[in-house]
Design an enzyme around this catalytic site. Structure first.
Site, PDB file in Angstrom:
ATOM      1  N   LYS A 175       0.842  -1.210   0.000  1.00 20.33           N
ATOM      2  CA  LYS A 175       0.000   0.000   0.000  1.00 20.33           C
ATOM      3  C   LYS A 175       0.868   1.247   0.000  1.00 20.33           C
ATOM      4  CE  LYS A 175      -0.323  -0.319   5.066  1.00 20.33           C
ATOM      5  NZ  LYS A 175      -1.166  -0.787   6.184  1.00 20.33           N
ATOM      6  N   TYR A 202      15.141  30.270   8.717  1.00 21.75           N
ATOM      7  CA  TYR A 202      13.858  30.899   9.079  1.00 21.75           C
ATOM      8  C   TYR A 202      13.681  30.958  10.600  1.00 21.75           C
ATOM      9  CZ  TYR A 202      11.865  30.647   4.335  1.00 21.75           C
ATOM     10  OH  TYR A 202      11.586  30.817   3.016  1.00 21.75           O
TER      11      TYR A 202
HETATM   12  C1  LIG Z   1      -0.421  -1.734   6.866  1.00 25.96           C
HETATM   13  C2  LIG Z   1      -1.018  -2.988   7.345  1.00 25.96           C
HETATM   14  C3  LIG Z   1      -0.226  -4.140   7.468  1.00 25.96           C
HETATM   15  C4  LIG Z   1       1.286  -4.118   7.346  1.00 25.96           C
HETATM   16  O1  LIG Z   1       1.776  -3.656   8.593  1.00 25.96           O
HETATM   17  P1  LIG Z   1       3.327  -3.470   8.896  1.00 25.96           P
HETATM   18  O2  LIG Z   1       3.347  -3.038  10.314  1.00 25.96           O
HETATM   19  O3  LIG Z   1       3.826  -2.429   7.965  1.00 25.96           O
HETATM   20  O4  LIG Z   1       3.983  -4.785   8.677  1.00 25.96           O
HETATM   21  C5  LIG Z   1      -0.851  -5.349   7.775  1.00 25.96           C
HETATM   22  N1  LIG Z   1      -2.192  -5.379   7.984  1.00 25.96           N
HETATM   23  C6  LIG Z   1      -2.968  -4.289   7.919  1.00 25.96           C
HETATM   24  C7  LIG Z   1      -4.426  -4.400   8.184  1.00 25.96           C
HETATM   25  C8  LIG Z   1      -2.410  -3.050   7.614  1.00 25.96           C
HETATM   26  O5  LIG Z   1      -3.171  -1.965   7.574  1.00 25.96           O
END
Ligand SMILES: *Cc1c(COP(=O)(O)O)cnc(C)c1O
Length: 375
Positions: free
Chosen positions: A40, A256
């Site tokens: 993702k 800044y």
């Molecule tokens: C993002 C996600 C993962 C992966 O989690 P990591 O901590 O990056 O290994 C697995 N399951 C769900 C439901 C997620 O949202």
């Protein structure tokens, strides 16, 4: 010479290390269990197309994304992979899910009914909430599902899943609570493969492994065991070019807001990476970079395209314009940057900007089936 734009900053992504991480996670699972790949958010910012191709070549057959659009893009890249969508099935999306052979992660009874409405026994994953109150069937909806099997009639249950809220804290009592709740939920539902563990969950031990693990962060090199040595290989290196250096006299302000003032005379170098590149502004006056192997502190606030660093301690040759400062590298990994920024490695990775010149290494190895190949 070539007229190519300057590489102000270079993001180096080691696909061999990434695949090695995925394999090492897979090898922690029992024989026959599936190690999925969570890609993702553009594979946590590292580029879904390259990452998914490398994982698929290594034998990964099941991928998780968050959004339908991500899944459709991945389907075009991987015609044969199983692709599941964590955010669920939203109104009006069922036809697209079916057309692209995507697996919705069904998060409530309405989504289950909508997916049944597509007919044809299409596969789905049911997500039960076991104590995170984010996505997934709440206990009341699970009870209604258990009481009325017809709600699942004609639906092909690819898996039952849940998600751990505290997996990165092995001694947190919530882990055992969720494990127990997950067992109870599975007992209420038709038999199906089970999936609970994210990256850190894999390290909670065999009780958490079940049939499908869903690692993301650890594949990309983030430490799944915060506070303990990182078992994963680093995947990312980032370097930014020095644009200008200047000597400053006693009492000059930098950047800044004039938040940094050198007490004595010194040297400041300006590097072509800023918060628009995901170099978080919270690193202002706190972060550090390495030049020629020596760590030097950030001085002053990070601005949109630039940051300033104090190179007084360095040989002026090392810090001259055109040279690179290492922002993420072997001696200072994603988790170290995250600690300086007051955040987690996940946020550092997913914030990495689109202006970097990206260099991918490795990942082209052919798919060699092994005894532990996923079915
Ligand atoms: C993002 C996600 C993962 C992966 O989690 P990591 O901590 O990056 O290994 C697995 N399951 C769900 C439901 C997620 O949202």
């Amino acid at each position: 010479m070539s007229g190519e734009p300057t590489a102000y900053a270079v993001l180096d992504i080691d696909l061999d290390a990434l695949v090695g991480n995925w394999r090492s996670l897979r090898d922690r699972l029992p024989q026959g269990a599936i190690c999925a790949g969570v890609v993702k958010a553009d594979a946590y910012g590292l580029g879904m197309a390259k990452v998914a191709a490398a994982l698929a070549a290594a034998g990964c057959r099941l991928f998780f994304v968050a959004q339908l659009g991500e899944a459709v893009a991945l389907r075009h890249l991987l015609p044969d992979a199983e692709i599941a969508v964590l955010n669920g099935l939203l109104p009006g999306e069922a036809a697209a899910f079916a057309a692209h052979r995507l697996i919705p992660v069904l998060n409530d009874l309405g989504q289950i009914a909508a997916w049944r409405g597509t007919g044809g026994g299409l596969p789905a994953i049911i997500h039960v909430d076991t104590g995170m109150a984010r996505l997934g069937l709440p206990p009341g909806e699970l009870a209604r599902l258990a009481a009325d099997p017809s709600l699942l009639a004609g639906l092909s249950l690819r898996a039952v899943m849940s998600h751990l809220a505290c997996a990165d804290e092995p001694s947190h009592p919530h882990n055992a609570r969720q494990l127990a709740a997950f067992g109870a939920a599975r007992a209420e539902l038709p038999a199906a493969p089970a999936s609970l563990a994210n990256s850190s969950g894999i390290f909670l031990g065999p009780a958490y492994h079940f049939d499908i693990a869903r690692p993301g962060a650890a594949v990309y090199g983030v430490n799944p065991l915060p506070g303990r040595p990182n078992p994963m290989a680093q995947v990312v290196r980032l370097k930014g070019k020095i644009l200008q250096t200047r000597d400053i006299d006693r009492g000059e302000f930098v950047g800044y807001g004039s938040t940094h003032r050198r007490e004595g005379p010194g040297r400041i170098a300006t590097v072509a990476v800023g918060y628009a590149d995901g170099w978080l502004r919270s690193l202002s006056n706190r972060g550090s970079v390495a030049i020629a192997g020596q760590r030097v502190p950030l001085a002053g606030r990070i601005s949109m395209d630039l940051m300033t660093i104090d190179v007084t301690a360095l040989d002026p040759q090392a810090a001259s314009p055109g040279n690179f400062a290492e922002l993420i590298g072997p001696g200072h990994d994603i988790d170290a940057v995250a600690a300086e920024a007051g955040t987690i490695g996940y946020e550092i990775l997913t914030a990495l900007g689109s202006r970097y010149r990206r260099v991918y290494r490795g990942g082209a190895a052919p798919y060699l089936p092994s005894e532990k190949t996923e079915s």
